[in-house]
Motif scaffolding. Structure first.
Motif, PDB file in Angstrom:
ATOM      1  N   CYS A 333       0.810  -1.298  -0.130  1.00  0.00           N
ATOM      2  CA  CYS A 333       0.014  -0.089   0.090  1.00  0.00           C
ATOM      3  C   CYS A 333       1.009   1.074   0.029  1.00  0.00           C
ATOM      4  O   CYS A 333       0.486   2.112  -0.794  1.00  0.00           O
ATOM      5  N   LEU A 334       1.938   1.142   0.650  1.00  0.00           N
ATOM      6  CA  LEU A 334       2.876   2.144   0.794  1.00  0.00           C
ATOM      7  C   LEU A 334       3.604   2.772  -0.360  1.00  0.00           C
ATOM      8  O   LEU A 334       4.329   3.682  -0.555  1.00  0.00           O
ATOM      9  N   ARG A 335       3.483   2.068  -1.353  1.00  0.00           N
ATOM     10  CA  ARG A 335       4.055   2.114  -2.767  1.00  0.00           C
ATOM     11  C   ARG A 335       3.114   2.887  -3.486  1.00  0.00           C
ATOM     12  O   ARG A 335       3.398   3.285  -4.859  1.00  0.00           O
ATOM     13  N   GLY A 336       1.808   3.275  -2.996  1.00  0.00           N
ATOM     14  CA  GLY A 336       0.928   4.072  -3.980  1.00  0.00           C
ATOM     15  C   GLY A 336      -0.167   3.262  -4.343  1.00  0.00           C
ATOM     16  O   GLY A 336       0.027   2.210  -4.633  1.00  0.00           O
ATOM     17  N   ARG A 337      -1.265   4.070  -4.836  1.00  0.00           N
ATOM     18  CA  ARG A 337      -2.606   3.740  -5.629  1.00  0.00           C
ATOM     19  C   ARG A 337      -3.286   2.772  -4.501  1.00  0.00           C
ATOM     20  O   ARG A 337      -4.155   2.313  -4.862  1.00  0.00           O
ATOM     21  N   TRP A 338      -3.027   3.428  -3.300  1.00  0.00           N
ATOM     22  CA  TRP A 338      -4.069   2.675  -2.046  1.00  0.00           C
ATOM     23  C   TRP A 338      -4.611   3.875  -1.247  1.00  0.00           C
ATOM     24  O   TRP A 338      -5.006   3.502  -0.234  1.00  0.00           O
ATOM     25  N   GLY A 339      -4.304   5.158  -1.781  1.00  0.00           N
ATOM     26  CA  GLY A 339      -4.956   6.029  -0.755  1.00  0.00           C
ATOM     27  C   GLY A 339      -3.906   7.103  -0.452  1.00  0.00           C
ATOM     28  O   GLY A 339      -4.187   8.292  -0.340  1.00  0.00           O
ATOM     29  N   ALA A 340      -2.634   6.760  -0.067  1.00  0.00           N
ATOM     30  CA  ALA A 340      -1.703   7.580   0.344  1.00  0.00           C
ATOM     31  C   ALA A 340      -0.337   6.919  -0.081  1.00  0.00           C
ATOM     32  O   ALA A 340      -0.007   5.874  -0.552  1.00  0.00           O
ATOM     33  N   GLU A 341       0.693   8.052  -0.469  1.00  0.00           N
ATOM     34  CA  GLU A 341       1.978   7.653  -0.813  1.00  0.00           C
ATOM     35  C   GLU A 341       2.851   8.475  -0.143  1.00  0.00           C
ATOM     36  O   GLU A 341       2.776   9.676   0.044  1.00  0.00           O
ATOM     37  N   PRO A 342       3.944   7.799   0.539  1.00  0.00           N
ATOM     38  CA  PRO A 342       4.848   8.557   1.539  1.00  0.00           C
ATOM     39  C   PRO A 342       5.502   9.464   0.344  1.00  0.00           C
ATOM     40  O   PRO A 342       6.004   9.314  -0.843  1.00  0.00           O
ATOM     41  N   PRO A 343       6.277  10.717   1.173  1.00  0.00           N
ATOM     42  CA  PRO A 343       6.301  10.906   2.496  1.00  0.00           C
ATOM     43  C   PRO A 343       4.874  11.452   3.001  1.00  0.00           C
ATOM     44  O   PRO A 343       4.125  12.208   2.419  1.00  0.00           O
ATOM     45  N   PHE A 344       4.492  11.128   4.252  1.00  0.00           N
ATOM     46  CA  PHE A 344       3.279  11.664   4.678  1.00  0.00           C
ATOM     47  C   PHE A 344       3.457  11.500   6.109  1.00  0.00           C
ATOM     48  O   PHE A 344       4.483  10.763   6.835  1.00  0.00           O
ATOM     49  N   THR A 345       2.621  12.333   6.933  1.00  0.00           N
ATOM     50  CA  THR A 345       2.585  12.396   8.434  1.00  0.00           C
ATOM     51  C   THR A 345       1.292  11.559   8.988  1.00  0.00           C
ATOM     52  O   THR A 345       0.134  11.669   8.500  1.00  0.00           O
ATOM     53  N   LEU A 346       1.670  10.676   9.976  1.00  0.00           N
ATOM     54  CA  LEU A 346       0.681   9.953  10.702  1.00  0.00           C
ATOM     55  C   LEU A 346       0.745  10.476  12.337  1.00  0.00           C
ATOM     56  O   LEU A 346       1.564  10.090  12.780  1.00  0.00           O
ATOM     57  N   VAL A 347      -0.319  11.012  12.601  1.00  0.00           N
ATOM     58  CA  VAL A 347      -0.711  11.438  13.925  1.00  0.00           C
ATOM     59  C   VAL A 347      -1.360  10.453  14.632  1.00  0.00           C
ATOM     60  O   VAL A 347      -2.326  10.182  14.558  1.00  0.00           O
ATOM     61  N   TRP A 348      -0.437   9.724  15.786  1.00  0.00           N
ATOM     62  CA  TRP A 348      -1.046   8.597  16.278  1.00  0.00           C
ATOM     63  C   TRP A 348      -1.622   9.031  17.590  1.00  0.00           C
ATOM     64  O   TRP A 348      -0.860   9.354  18.608  1.00  0.00           O
ATOM     65  N   HIS A 349      -2.906   8.984  17.797  1.00  0.00           N
ATOM     66  CA  HIS A 349      -3.618   9.593  19.067  1.00  0.00           C
ATOM     67  C   HIS A 349      -3.773   8.524  19.923  1.00  0.00           C
ATOM     68  O   HIS A 349      -3.941   7.068  19.667  1.00  0.00           O
ATOM     69  N   ASP A 350      -3.451   8.825  21.287  1.00  0.00           N
ATOM     70  CA  ASP A 350      -3.707   7.623  22.431  1.00  0.00           C
ATOM     71  C   ASP A 350      -2.696   6.500  22.147  1.00  0.00           C
ATOM     72  O   ASP A 350      -3.120   5.257  22.299  1.00  0.00           O
ATOM     73  N   ALA A 351      -1.488   6.968  21.596  1.00  0.00           N
ATOM     74  CA  ALA A 351      -0.467   5.864  21.454  1.00  0.00           C
ATOM     75  C   ALA A 351      -0.201   4.761  22.448  1.00  0.00           C
ATOM     76  O   ALA A 351       0.330   3.688  22.373  1.00  0.00           O
ATOM     77  N   ASP A 352      -0.197   5.321  23.732  1.00  0.00           N
ATOM     78  CA  ASP A 352      -0.012   4.473  24.789  1.00  0.00           C
ATOM     79  C   ASP A 352      -0.591   3.149  24.935  1.00  0.00           C
ATOM     80  O   ASP A 352       0.122   2.298  25.511  1.00  0.00           O
ATOM     81  N   LEU A 353      -1.725   3.303  24.522  1.00  0.00           N
ATOM     82  CA  LEU A 353      -2.486   1.758  24.670  1.00  0.00           C
ATOM     83  C   LEU A 353      -1.776   0.919  23.864  1.00  0.00           C
ATOM     84  O   LEU A 353      -1.669  -0.117  24.442  1.00  0.00           O
ATOM     85  N   ALA A 354      -1.367   1.236  22.517  1.00  0.00           N
ATOM     86  CA  ALA A 354      -0.823   0.358  21.802  1.00  0.00           C
ATOM     87  C   ALA A 354       0.489  -0.187  22.105  1.00  0.00           C
ATOM     88  O   ALA A 354       1.098  -1.203  22.100  1.00  0.00           O
ATOM     89  N   ARG A 355       1.435   0.962  22.855  1.00  0.00           N
ATOM     90  CA  ARG A 355       2.601   0.695  23.499  1.00  0.00           C
ATOM     91  C   ARG A 355       2.766  -0.304  24.339  1.00  0.00           C
ATOM     92  O   ARG A 355       3.493  -1.071  24.674  1.00  0.00           O
ATOM     93  N   THR A 356       1.362  -0.396  25.226  1.00  0.00           N
ATOM     94  CA  THR A 356       1.244  -1.367  26.141  1.00  0.00           C
ATOM     95  C   THR A 356       0.902  -2.804  25.837  1.00  0.00           C
ATOM     96  O   THR A 356       1.372  -3.736  26.300  1.00  0.00           O
ATOM     97  N   CYS A 357       0.216  -2.717  24.585  1.00  0.00           N
ATOM     98  CA  CYS A 357      -0.636  -3.875  24.429  1.00  0.00           C
ATOM     99  C   CYS A 357       0.121  -4.612  22.924  1.00  0.00           C
ATOM    100  O   CYS A 357       0.148  -5.907  23.146  1.00  0.00           O
ATOM    101  N   LEU A 358       0.594  -3.919  22.076  1.00  0.00           N
ATOM    102  CA  LEU A 358       1.513  -4.681  20.837  1.00  0.00           C
ATOM    103  C   LEU A 358       2.439  -5.457  21.387  1.00  0.00           C
ATOM    104  O   LEU A 358       3.337  -5.034  22.043  1.00  0.00           O
ATOM    105  N   GLY A 359       2.528  -6.715  20.922  1.00  0.00           N
ATOM    106  CA  GLY A 359       3.731  -7.461  21.025  1.00  0.00           C
ATOM    107  C   GLY A 359       3.803  -8.380  22.700  1.00  0.00           C
ATOM    108  O   GLY A 359       4.550  -8.854  22.750  1.00  0.00           O
ATOM    109  N   VAL A 360       2.557  -8.184  23.226  1.00  0.00           N
ATOM    110  CA  VAL A 360       2.543  -8.765  24.719  1.00  0.00           C
ATOM    111  C   VAL A 360       1.961  -9.974  24.758  1.00  0.00           C
ATOM    112  O   VAL A 360       2.007 -10.716  25.336  1.00  0.00           O
ATOM    113  N   THR A 361       0.945 -10.037  23.780  1.00  0.00           N
ATOM    114  CA  THR A 361      -0.155 -11.003  24.081  1.00  0.00           C
ATOM    115  C   THR A 361      -0.069 -12.077  22.714  1.00  0.00           C
ATOM    116  O   THR A 361      -1.009 -11.959  21.882  1.00  0.00           O
ATOM    117  N   PRO A 362       0.835 -12.957  22.761  1.00  0.00           N
ATOM    118  CA  PRO A 362       0.801 -13.896  21.562  1.00  0.00           C
ATOM    119  C   PRO A 362      -0.069 -15.046  21.620  1.00  0.00           C
ATOM    120  O   PRO A 362      -0.606 -15.306  22.504  1.00  0.00           O
TER     121      PRO A 362
END
Length: 388
Positions: A333-362
């Motif tokens: 998708c990041l190669r284009g034709r899927w809605g957005a093409e880099p470079p772009f900015t992604l503002v990640w709101h409430d990121a602390d939840l993902a920081r806590t959860c991702l990669g923790v519960t396999p």
């Protein structure tokens, strides 16, 4: 009785394979189904002994974790068979998936090496039941799924389990069907062979949401749902949609979502299926936003990888949007034709939840991405992630 939830089409596998248009005929609309959903059986898992290992990379890290915690997920890895010169024998390695390290011990033949016990499933893409080494071979090269070096092992042993009987599933029943076309003709003529058919899920407006199942129509009876209606029996050829599809299709019943985060009501299996539904309904022909655009990622429900991809699809392409369902798909998708093409900015709101959860519960033996790994992946592809 309300709008029909499914439509039954004639099915011609050869015509579909050849890309022919116009061969499908509507045979019936159906009020509902029975026995449609069914999760495929989990791949058989076995115990394997990797004998005489010299480990490196992430395998070494996972081994240390297994010693501390009793076991550790590893993801998938490949065994590349070597010839007597240490060169690979086959272009396609032999893969183990959903690997979990159960323990290790010194190798009896060489105390500088380790024997490692793992539990895993064999990949369906493996070309053989066992990766046979040629004479005088030093063994195998161990590689990650991305072909990063994880070391070597001299031999592989597998403790095989007795094969389990295939589970039997009841046929799919299509309820309250209003027949038409060739199906109506066949019914009027009393024909016993009704033909091959494909079932599609509809929304309340009669638009196709997603293919459901394909198979052979084998029987019919008058339906209790109304005069002139019938109930059909279909023996599936294709996999049935998973149980998670039911909750997703209910959320898409009124059409493409108009508000974000409906996916957050789904469990893990539903979130995974949501991604396939979003892909099926992506808006074709929409040009990419100009480079340098800013997207806002709602992180309030990102508790697993699936949640990240559901939320990122909506950040880029709006409610019900798609922008990848895994790292490989995201990379495409990041190669284009899927809605957005880099470079772009992604503002990640409430990121602390993902920081806590991702990669923790396999789940099973798969080690999901950590928050930091995901940020690194995006940064390498010119996505400026700003945590908010």
């Amino acid at each position: 009785m309300g709008p029909p939830r499914y439509v039954l089409l004639s099915y011609d596998a050869e015509a579909e394979f050849n890309g022919e248009d116009g061969y499908e005929e509507t045979w019936a609309t159906c009020a509902d189904t029975e026995n449609l959903f069914g999760d495929p059986p989990r791949p058989a898992r076995g115990r394997y002994e990797l004998l005489g290992c010299a480990v490196e990379g992430e395998l070494s890290t996972a081994l240390a974790r297994a010693r501390a915690e009793g076991s550790a997920p590893l993801g998938s890895f490949a065994l590349e068979t070597l010839d007597k010169k240490g060169e690979r024998v086959d272009w396609w390695p032999w893969h183990l998936e959903d690997v979990r390290i159960l323990g290790d011990r010194p190798c009896a033949r060489d105390l500088s090496l380790r024997d490692i016990t793992v539990e895993a499933s064999e990949s369906e893409d493996n070309g053989s039941d066992y990766p046979q080494c040629p004479p005088l071979s030093p063994g195998y090269r161990l590689l990650s799924a991305e072909e990063a070096p994880w070391g070597t092992c001299r031999d592989l042993a597998h403790v095989r389990h007795a094969p389990q009987p295939e589970p039997t599933e009841p046929p799919v029943r299509l309820l309250g069907c209003s027949p038409s076309g060739a199906l109506q003709v066949a019914l009027n003529a009393g024909e016993e062979v009704l033909g091959h058919a494909k079932v599609l899920r509809l929304d309340a407006h009669g638009r196709t949401v997603q293919p459901a199942v394909e198979g052979e129509l084998t029987a019919w009876i008058p339906s209790a749902r109304g005069t002139g209606l019938i109930d059909l029996t279909l023996e599936p050829w294709s996999e049935r949609p998973p149980t998670g599809a039911a909750e997703v299709w209910d959320l898409w019943w009124k059409g493409r979502p108009s508000v974000p985060n409906l996916w957050a009501r789904c469990g893990p299996e539903g979130r995974e299926f949501w991604l396939s539904t979003a892909l099926e309904n992506r808006l074709h022909g929409r040009p990419d936003d100009p480079s340098g655009a800013v997207y806002h990622l709602d992180g309030r429900h990102i508790t697993d990888e699936r949640g990240f991809f559901c939320a990122s699809g909506e950040a880029v392409n709006g409610p019900g949007g798609y922008f990848g369902c895994g790292l490989d798909a995201l990379n495409d998708c990041l190669r284009g034709r899927w809605g957005a093409e880099p470079p772009f900015t992604l503002v990640w709101h409430d990121a602390d939840l993902a920081r806590t959860c991702l990669g923790v519960t396999p789940h099973a033996g798969y080690r999901p991405l950590t928050f930091e790994e995901l940020l690194g992946f995006l940064a390498e592809r010119r996505v400026d992630v700003r945590l908010a």
